[in-house]
Design an enzyme around this catalytic site. Structure first.
Site, mmCIF file in Angstrom:
data_model
loop_
_atom_site.group_PDB
_atom_site.id
_atom_site.type_symbol
_atom_site.label_atom_id
_atom_site.label_comp_id
_atom_site.label_asym_id
_atom_site.label_seq_id
_atom_site.Cartn_x
_atom_site.Cartn_y
_atom_site.Cartn_z
ATOM 1 N N SER A 199 -17.133 -25.498 59.009
ATOM 2 C CA SER A 199 -17.562 -24.711 60.386
ATOM 3 C C SER A 199 -17.072 -23.326 59.752
ATOM 4 O O SER A 199 -17.827 -22.239 60.205
ATOM 5 C CB SER A 199 -17.068 -25.137 61.521
ATOM 6 N N ARG A 208 -20.046 -20.758 59.476
ATOM 7 C CA ARG A 208 -20.182 -19.570 60.472
ATOM 8 C C ARG A 208 -20.326 -18.128 59.959
ATOM 9 O O ARG A 208 -21.286 -17.497 60.418
ATOM 10 C CB ARG A 208 -18.914 -19.853 61.464
ATOM 11 N N ASN A 268 -24.250 -16.141 60.359
ATOM 12 C CA ASN A 268 -24.255 -14.916 60.917
ATOM 13 C C ASN A 268 -24.737 -13.894 60.038
ATOM 14 O O ASN A 268 -25.574 -13.131 60.369
ATOM 15 C CB ASN A 268 -22.797 -14.368 61.406
#
Lengths: 297, 156
Positions: A225, A229, A233
């Site tokens: 994660s 992440r 993004n």
């Protein structure tokens, strides 16, 4: 938009392909129909070639930019550190101290153990990730076009934002994962670490298999994660910049609208790049803090 | 977007940068900042100390000033007293000297008066004798004369 002959799909695909240097297996048919007689290390000319290189390949653009930015970070901060003094700080030293103090405060808030690695690690992550993300604000065609011009090949692959490459973000998050495992074992002992995995969240022997499953999944999601992440993004942000860039080729009205959109998205993106660097740093510190936490029962 | 060796390349460079930061950047900067914090703390403490010192010095100055004023007043008072005393003494001396001079002058005058009286008496008795001789027409015996004169003088 690089070259009027490309379709939008080709343009996007071209922008999402890294400059890959890897091994092509013997007998592989290349993009121009030639057959490789033996295992060769070479630059991929198509996305298909890059994919077929498999694991034995390097993204030269990702590594090049991330290492260059890392060296920039080291150089600037070392320059300031050498001139650090107890008098009134000015200019660069002031700026560097501001960042150091900001990181130090965050680390002190989240991490209450003695470990000389964590604060410098957090500073490196924050500044390095920020710099890598910052490359996203450079208009998407500038550096790739320059690289293609210098290489003399209009289809030269070149991605300038290392954090839009999952290899870069996962490479960092797996390093953090390694540190989590190392400090968990060091602080709790091998048995203590496994006991924590086995006896949480249900502290009863009958639940040990369930606990182990939950906790190991929980542990393994941390690096994934963390890395995805940042990647997600920045990849999304990059994608929007590319889509906006396509509009430049669609007449003066859409072209000028694209200019406004690019500016607006870049302003919004300033927030994203700083925030993602900050999130990566804080989560790393929190994970390491959890690794140091010795449970009571 | 393939996962490949870049992963390890990135991990490796990450480790190198973190180690560099840990060794050359972080300690130097945090030490300088800690040292500065200490210096500022010391500076503030010194300023506080200087302030209290100043207050003490001001108090001492006020005290000294008060003492000096008191001393000056007492000196002036003593000087005034002494001056009065000197004036009194001088007056006294002058008066005494005046008295003495007066007494001496009076004594002189008395002496002069007595001498004049004596002369006068002698001359008066001589005159009386001469008058008497003329009246009697004969000289009086010198011895008797003298006796007479003396008697006269004594009577006068």
């Amino acid at each position: 938009m690089a070259g009027g002959t490309q379709s939008s799909t080709e343009y996007i695909q071209h922008h999402l392909q890294n400059l890959t240097y890897g091994k092509l297996p013997a007998g592989y048919t290349r993009y121009d129909g030639s057959v490789v007689s033996q295992d060769t290390w070479t630059l991929a000319h198509t996305s298909q070639e890059a994919a077929d290189m498999g694991f034995m390949a390097l993204h030269l653009d990702t590594l090049g930019w991330s290492i260059a930015l890392g060296i920039l970070f080291c150089f600037v901060f070392n320059f300031a550190a050498k001139r650090a003094h107890a008098g009134v700080p000015t200019g660069l030293l002031n700026f560097v101290e501001m960042l150091v103090e900001f990181v130090d405060n965050n680390v002190k808030d989240a991490f209450h153990y003695k470990n000389p690695l964590v604060a410098p690690l957090a500073l490196t992550i924050f500044v390095w990730v920020f710099l890598m993300n910052l490359m996203d604000l450079v208009p998407v065609d500038w550096l790739p076009s320059l690289a293609a011009y210098l290489a003399g090949d209009p289809h030269f692959f070149f991605k300038v934002v290392p954090s839009t490459d999952p290899n870069a973000t996962l490479g960092m998050s797996f390093s953090v994962f390694f540190l989590i495992l190392y400090y968990s074992t060091k602080e709790k002992g091998l048995i203590g670490f496994w006991k924590e995995l086995a006896l949480h969240p249900f502290n009863h022997w009958a639940f040990i298999p369930v606990n182990l499953f939950l906790e190991i999944v929980n542990l393994c999601t941390k690096p994934i994660s963390l890395g995805l992440r940042l990647f997600g993004n920045l990849y999304a942000g990059e994608m929007i910049f590319i889509l906006i860039a396509i509009m430049y080729g669609a007449g003066w009205f859409l072209g000028s609208l694209a200019g406004v959109l690019q500016w607006a998205w870049a302003v919004f993106h300033i927030l994203v790049i700083a925030l993602q660097a900050f999130v990566f740093m804080v989560l790393t510190v929190v994970y390491l803090s959890m690794a140091h936490e010795v449970d009571e029962h | 977007m393939n996962i490949n060796l870049t992963l390890f390349g990135q991990s490796f460079s990450f480790a190198v940068f973190v180690l560099f930061c840990m060794k050359f950047v972080w300690p130097a900067i945090t030490n300088a900042m800690a040292e500065r914090a200490k210096k500022i703390e010391e500076g503030l403490a010194a300023a506080d100390r200087a302030n209290t010192d100043l207050e003490l010095a001001k108090e001492k100055v006020a005290q000294d000033l008060k003492e000096a004023k008191a001393q000056a007043a007492s000196i002036i008072e003593a000087a005034n007293k002494r001056a009065n005393q000197i004036v009194e003494e001088a007056k006294d001396t002058a008066r005494k000297e005046g008295d003495r001079l007066k007494i001496a002058a009076q004594a002189d005058i008395e002496q002069e008066v007595n001498r004049a009286k004596e002369d006068l008496r002698k001359q008066v008795s001589l005159l009386a004798l001469a008058g008497a001789e003329k009246i009697l027409g004969s000289t009086i015996d010198a011895q008797k004369n003298d006796q007479l004169v003396n008697n006269l003088v004594a009577e006068l």
